[in-house]
Design a protein around this motif. Structure first.
Motif, PDB file in Angstrom:
ATOM      1  N   SER A   1       0.834  -1.225   0.000  1.00 41.25           N
ATOM      2  CA  SER A   1       0.000   0.000   0.000  1.00 41.25           C
ATOM      3  C   SER A   1       0.860   1.264   0.000  1.00 41.25           C
ATOM      4  CB  SER A   1      -0.941  -0.001   1.209  1.00 41.25           C
ATOM      5  OG  SER A   1      -0.199   0.135   2.402  1.00 41.25           O
ATOM      6  N   LYS A   2       2.164   1.052   0.010  1.00 36.78           N
ATOM      7  CA  LYS A   2       3.129   2.170  -0.039  1.00 36.78           C
ATOM      8  C   LYS A   2       2.897   3.162   1.099  1.00 36.78           C
ATOM      9  CE  LYS A   2       4.065   1.827  -4.997  1.00 36.78           C
ATOM     10  NZ  LYS A   2       3.541   0.490  -5.084  1.00 36.78           N
ATOM     11  N   GLN A   3       2.748   2.596   2.282  1.00 35.04           N
ATOM     12  CA  GLN A   3       2.576   3.443   3.475  1.00 35.04           C
ATOM     13  C   GLN A   3       3.634   3.080   4.509  1.00 35.04           C
ATOM     14  OE1 GLN A   3      -1.519   2.067   3.712  1.00 35.04           O
ATOM     15  NE2 GLN A   3      -2.126   4.178   4.178  1.00 35.04           N
TER      16      GLN A   3
ATOM     17  N   HIS B   1     -12.434   4.556   3.207  1.00 34.12           N
ATOM     18  CA  HIS B   1     -11.351   5.506   3.518  1.00 34.12           C
ATOM     19  C   HIS B   1      -9.973   4.972   3.181  1.00 34.12           C
ATOM     20  CE1 HIS B   1     -14.225   8.041   5.517  1.00 34.12           C
ATOM     21  NE2 HIS B   1     -14.712   6.953   6.085  1.00 34.12           N
ATOM     22  N   ALA B   2      -9.837   3.663   3.178  1.00 33.41           N
ATOM     23  CA  ALA B   2      -8.502   3.092   2.936  1.00 33.41           C
ATOM     24  C   ALA B   2      -8.459   2.522   1.525  1.00 33.41           C
ATOM     25  CB  ALA B   2      -8.221   1.995   3.956  1.00 33.41           C
ATOM     26  N   ASP B   3      -7.449   2.943   0.802  1.00 30.77           N
ATOM     27  CA  ASP B   3      -7.310   2.465  -0.559  1.00 30.77           C
ATOM     28  C   ASP B   3      -7.049   0.959  -0.575  1.00 30.77           C
ATOM     29  OD1 ASP B   3      -7.290   2.994  -3.181  1.00 30.77           O
ATOM     30  OD2 ASP B   3      -5.090   3.232  -3.293  1.00 30.77           O
ATOM     31  N   ARG B   4      -6.113   0.539   0.276  1.00 26.66           N
ATOM     32  CA  ARG B   4      -5.818  -0.894   0.413  1.00 26.66           C
ATOM     33  C   ARG B   4      -6.028  -1.288   1.876  1.00 26.66           C
ATOM     34  NH1 ARG B   4      -3.058  -3.367  -3.854  1.00 26.66           N
ATOM     35  NH2 ARG B   4      -4.230  -5.129  -3.039  1.00 26.66           N
ATOM     36  N   PRO B   5      -7.268  -1.544   2.261  1.00 31.11           N
ATOM     37  CA  PRO B   5      -7.499  -1.927   3.664  1.00 31.11           C
ATOM     38  C   PRO B   5      -6.773  -3.236   4.004  1.00 31.11           C
ATOM     39  CG  PRO B   5      -9.514  -2.168   2.347  1.00 31.11           C
ATOM     40  CD  PRO B   5      -8.484  -1.575   1.438  1.00 31.11           C
ATOM     41  N   ILE B   6      -6.079  -3.200   5.117  1.00 31.71           N
ATOM     42  CA  ILE B   6      -5.326  -4.387   5.551  1.00 31.71           C
ATOM     43  C   ILE B   6      -6.175  -5.088   6.608  1.00 31.71           C
ATOM     44  CG2 ILE B   6      -3.201  -5.148   6.690  1.00 31.71           C
ATOM     45  CD1 ILE B   6      -1.948  -2.476   5.534  1.00 31.71           C
ATOM     46  N   ILE B   7      -6.651  -6.295   6.293  1.00 37.77           N
ATOM     47  CA  ILE B   7      -7.610  -6.949   7.191  1.00 37.77           C
ATOM     48  C   ILE B   7      -7.115  -8.359   7.527  1.00 37.77           C
ATOM     49  CG2 ILE B   7     -10.039  -7.559   7.551  1.00 37.77           C
ATOM     50  CD1 ILE B   7     -10.807  -5.518   5.449  1.00 37.77           C
ATOM     51  N   LEU B   8      -6.933  -8.591   8.824  1.00 41.42           N
ATOM     52  CA  LEU B   8      -6.350  -9.853   9.268  1.00 41.42           C
ATOM     53  C   LEU B   8      -7.273 -10.540  10.287  1.00 41.42           C
ATOM     54  CD1 LEU B   8      -2.693  -8.517   9.934  1.00 41.42           C
ATOM     55  CD2 LEU B   8      -3.644  -9.283   7.756  1.00 41.42           C
TER      56      LEU B   8
ATOM     57  N   LEU C   1       6.857  -8.599  -1.369  1.00 41.52           N
ATOM     58  CA  LEU C   1       7.930  -7.664  -1.726  1.00 41.52           C
ATOM     59  C   LEU C   1       8.273  -7.770  -3.208  1.00 41.52           C
ATOM     60  CD1 LEU C   1      10.470  -7.896   1.254  1.00 41.52           C
ATOM     61  CD2 LEU C   1       8.341  -6.624   1.072  1.00 41.52           C
ATOM     62  N   ARG C   2       7.801  -8.867  -3.842  1.00 45.90           N
ATOM     63  CA  ARG C   2       8.089  -9.041  -5.277  1.00 45.90           C
ATOM     64  C   ARG C   2       7.214  -8.144  -6.143  1.00 45.90           C
ATOM     65  NH1 ARG C   2       7.317 -14.889  -4.431  1.00 45.90           N
ATOM     66  NH2 ARG C   2       5.377 -14.545  -5.562  1.00 45.90           N
ATOM     67  N   ASP C   3       6.327  -7.399  -5.511  1.00 48.72           N
ATOM     68  CA  ASP C   3       5.405  -6.519  -6.219  1.00 48.72           C
ATOM     69  C   ASP C   3       4.470  -7.265  -7.165  1.00 48.72           C
ATOM     70  OD1 ASP C   3       6.300  -4.292  -4.863  1.00 48.72           O
ATOM     71  OD2 ASP C   3       7.904  -3.911  -6.303  1.00 48.72           O
ATOM     72  N   ASP C   4       4.152  -8.493  -6.815  1.00 45.55           N
ATOM     73  CA  ASP C   4       3.137  -9.245  -7.559  1.00 45.55           C
ATOM     74  C   ASP C   4       1.826  -9.056  -6.797  1.00 45.55           C
ATOM     75  OD1 ASP C   4       1.348 -11.157  -8.334  1.00 45.55           O
ATOM     76  OD2 ASP C   4       2.703 -12.864  -8.085  1.00 45.55           O
ATOM     77  N   PRO C   5       0.821  -8.427  -7.412  1.00 43.55           N
ATOM     78  CA  PRO C   5      -0.402  -8.100  -6.662  1.00 43.55           C
ATOM     79  C   PRO C   5      -1.180  -9.315  -6.169  1.00 43.55           C
ATOM     80  CG  PRO C   5      -0.648  -7.566  -9.001  1.00 43.55           C
ATOM     81  CD  PRO C   5       0.762  -7.995  -8.805  1.00 43.55           C
TER      82      PRO C   5
END
Ligand SMILES: NC(=O)C1=CN([C@@H]2O[C@H](COP(=O)(O)OP(=O)(O)OC[C@H]3O[C@@H](n4cnc5c(N)ncnc54)[C@H](O)[C@@H]3O)[C@@H](O)[C@H]2O)C=CC1
Ligand SMILES: CC(=O)C(=O)O
Ligand SMILES: [Mg+2]
Length: 633
Positions: free
Chosen positions: A302-304, A416-423, A516-520
């Motif tokens: 998410s580049k945050q 509100h979150a572009d890429r919500p991180i949900i665990l 980290l490989r930037d594979d979505p």
């Protein structure tokens, strides 16, 4: 790698825990075949059959380990359900350790959930019904003075590297399982061997039987534990302390891993003993480490930065607060602010709703995260309201409340979150706060998801131009990290497990994230197919941190003074080789016969075969019962 290790004359084969070279064996005949550590069944060579008095005890054909694995897999596959498969594997373990671990290693992805969560949870619930043979040490709170005696049954001072102990109160999300908790100690130790090569004969599963508050068990005639309410208070503390003192005296090198203690005890016990001995609470620290690594990987996508995000944790118990602490420390490091300031980015929700300064009955650990009551005066404190008000980037579930992350809540977050991180991390599978397919559907594939138990990949139209893609969902379970932490601490012979060692473990794990490989479509954490690689990397970082902290006592550790070179530098490779040399692999190594008298210095291991010893009536045979332990040669 492991085959190479056994072929080459290991540079490090002189190490105390080296696992290459021949295995000395002082037993023969039926005693040998009844000792899972030595028994190879049909794979015993003709020479071994002659040397160890096995002729007439085995069919004529000599088979390879691979052939045995194929047969065992066929048998496994005919078992009708996962619980029956779990039982099959347990009996295989009691027959032939190498075959058991090789079968698991070759079918890791398929079998991981059968020997661990969720199926192990079922096995634990059915412990008293499925019981065949004891697999660990049962200590009794009503026999405080016998703790040391009973523990001493399990080996001698050099024997044990790794103890997992549980009091059975809060097992894998299924609550109080009393003495059945022995099986979580067993299962976690299986993972230390499978994932990190901890020597299976140098581990000890323990359950502290303090009674149970589980009415179903108390009313069950077949229940095998103490049929009384859980003992709490002073007597409980004395019991735990007797166990710790006895373990330290009997097995001074052992690392003690606490698992699935109840909320009121887990952290308290950890805090009491952490400054004094090498110990670790998996639910607090292991879960904290793996979850922080998953969050860091997600933030890469998410580049945050950690210091910019807001985190809501639903279920502020052992795991929830453990996660909060690990994230808080990382924020404090990244931002250079105090822990109190870092805690402002984290909101904890439990049964009463958001934890505020007015919430009663909170533990000291929870209090650090409370929000000013005044700010929330006129506001609802439900999860939905908090999500709407706080607008978090990260939402973590450790509540055991299934489906708690509803569509409303997830959509409110995604607004509100572009890429919500949900665990959703609650185990077993049926208790997850949400399932990945729903989370991805409700967020149009934007959610970055990891779960406490394994889930299949999810397909959906979230690729470029609406093309179908398959998104891999990582398992965010402490099993990804605790074996490597334990391996590092054991090999370094660390006298403590410090915060810095845990931070190092997170760094080691995060560096291997496929995201980290930037594979979505890549998962946030490495999968079970890479467990050994992960453990080596985590152990490397833990050993280095232990050396830097001055808590490593092992003399043979190679030079750890190198930068974060990602595994490419010579010194890093050297350290990795040193680690790998000491990891046990499921291979049949040459067997060397030693006479019982000559093996007397290995006598310390004899109790490891106590199960098979009981079957030996003959006095003469008893003299042969001295079994070598390869480590400590
Ligand atoms: N994925 C992983 O690696 C791990 C997952 N877990 C899972 O996390 C869950 C919690 O485990 P522990 O923290 O050990 O248990 P715990 O009992 O210490 O914590 C659970 C917390 O959830 C709270 N809770 C229960 N109902 C709630 C509700 N309706 N609303 C808000 N809060 C509620 C409880 O009050 C308690 O504080 C379990 O399912 C466990 O299996 C635990 C450790 C590791
Ligand atoms: C994974 C784990 O440790 C638990 O669910 O308790
Ligand atoms: Mg646990």
């Amino acid at each position: 790698m492991s085959d190479d290790k056994h072929k080459r004359a290991g540079k490090y084969s002189h190490l105390p825990l080296s696992t290459s070279g021949p295995i000395d064996c002082a037993v023969k005949g039926t005693v040998l075949l009844n000792t899972p550590y030595f028994n190879r069944g049909s794979a015993h060579t003709l020479e071994e059959r002659n040397e160890f008095n096995l002729t007439g005890l085995l069919p004529q054909r000599v088979q390879t380990l691979e052939q045995q694995v194929a047969r065992a897999y066929e048998q496994y596959s005919t078992r009708p359900d996962d619980l029956a498969k779990n039982t099959f594997l347990t009996s295989l373990k009691e027959q032939n350790l190498v075959l058991y671990y090789k079968l698991l290693q070759d079918h890791l992805k398929e079998m991981f959930s059968v020997v661990y969560t969720p199926t192990e949870g079922e096995a634990i619930e059915n412990f008293s019904r499925l019981f065949r043979r004891p697999e660990g040490c049962f200590l009794n709170i009503e026999d405080l003075d016998r703790v040391s005696h009973d523990l001493a049954q399990w080996g001698r001072p050099e024997d044990i590297d790794y103890i997992v102990v549980s009091d059975g109160e809060e097992i894998l999300g299924i609550g109080d399982q009393g003495t059945g908790g022995i099986l979580i100690s067993v299962a976690k130790l299986v993972l230390t061997t499978l994932c990190a090569g901890i020597h299976p004969n140098r581990t000890l599963p323990v359950v502290l039987d303090c009674g149970t508050d589980n009415e179903k068990l108390l009313n069950d005639d077949l229940y095998l534990g103490l049929r009384q309410k859980r003992v709490r208070g002073e007597k409980y503390d004395k019991f735990v302390d007797n166990f710790i003192q006895a373990a330290r005296t009997l097995f001074p090198k052992a690392y003690i891993h606490f698992e699935d203690f109840g909320l009121s005890n887990a952290r308290r016990i950890l805090e009491t003993y952490r400054p004094k001995i090498p110990c670790f609470n998996d639910d607090v620290q292991g879960t904290g480490c793996v979850t922080l690594a998953a969050v860091m990987a997600a933030l890469h996508v998410s580049k945050q930065k950690l210091s910019d995000v807001k985190i809501v944790i639903f279920g502020a118990g052992t795991a929830g607060v453990g996660i909060a602490d690990q994230i808080r420390d990382a924020i404090s490091d990244e931002k250079g602010v105090s822990k109190e300031d870092a805690a402002k980015q984290i909101w904890l929700i439990d049964r009463p709703g958001l934890l505020t300064t007015k919430t009663e009955g909170l533990s000291t650990a929870q209090q650090l995260y409370t929000k000013e009551e005044g700010e929330w005066d006129s506001k609802e404190r439900s999860l939905l309201s908090v999500v709407q008000a706080v607008q978090p980037n990260v939402l973590i579930g450790t509540s055991t409340v299934p489906k708690a992350f509803t569509e409303d809540i997830v959509r409110a977050m995604a607004a509100h979150a572009d890429r919500p991180i949900i665990l959703p991390l609650s185990n077993p599978t049926r208790l997850h706060e949400a399932v990945p397919a729903d989370l991805l559907r409700w967020t149009d594939g934007r959610a970055l998801v990891a779960t406490g138990s394994p889930f299949d990949p999810v397909r959906g139209p979230w690729g470029p131009d609406g093309a179908d893609v398959e998104i891999d969902v990582a398992e965010c379970n402490n099993s990804v990290v605790f074996p490597g932490i334990g391996l590092g601490a054991v090999l370094a012979r660390a006298t403590r497990v410090t915060d810095r060692m845990l931070v190092a473990a997170v760094r080691g794990l995060a560096a291997l994230s496929p995201a980290l490989r930037d594979d979505p479509t890549a998962p946030l954490l490495p999968g079970v197919d890479r467990v050994r690689e992960v453990s080596v990397r985590v152990a490397r970082e833990v050993v280095r941190a232990a050396v830097q902290e001055g808590v490593a006592t092992e003399k043979s550790i190679p030079d750890t003074d190198f930068g974060d070179e990602g595994g490419d530098g010579e010194k890093a490779r050297e350290l990795d080789d040193w680690i790998r040399e000491q990891m046990w692999d499921p291979v049949y190594r040459p067997m060397r016969r030693v006479e019982p008298a000559g093996a007397s210095r290995y006598a310390k291991a004899e109790l490891k075969v106590v199960g098979s010893l009981e079957k030996v009536e003959d006095k003469e045979a008893r003299k042969e019962e001295v079994v070598e332990k390869e480590a400590g040669r």
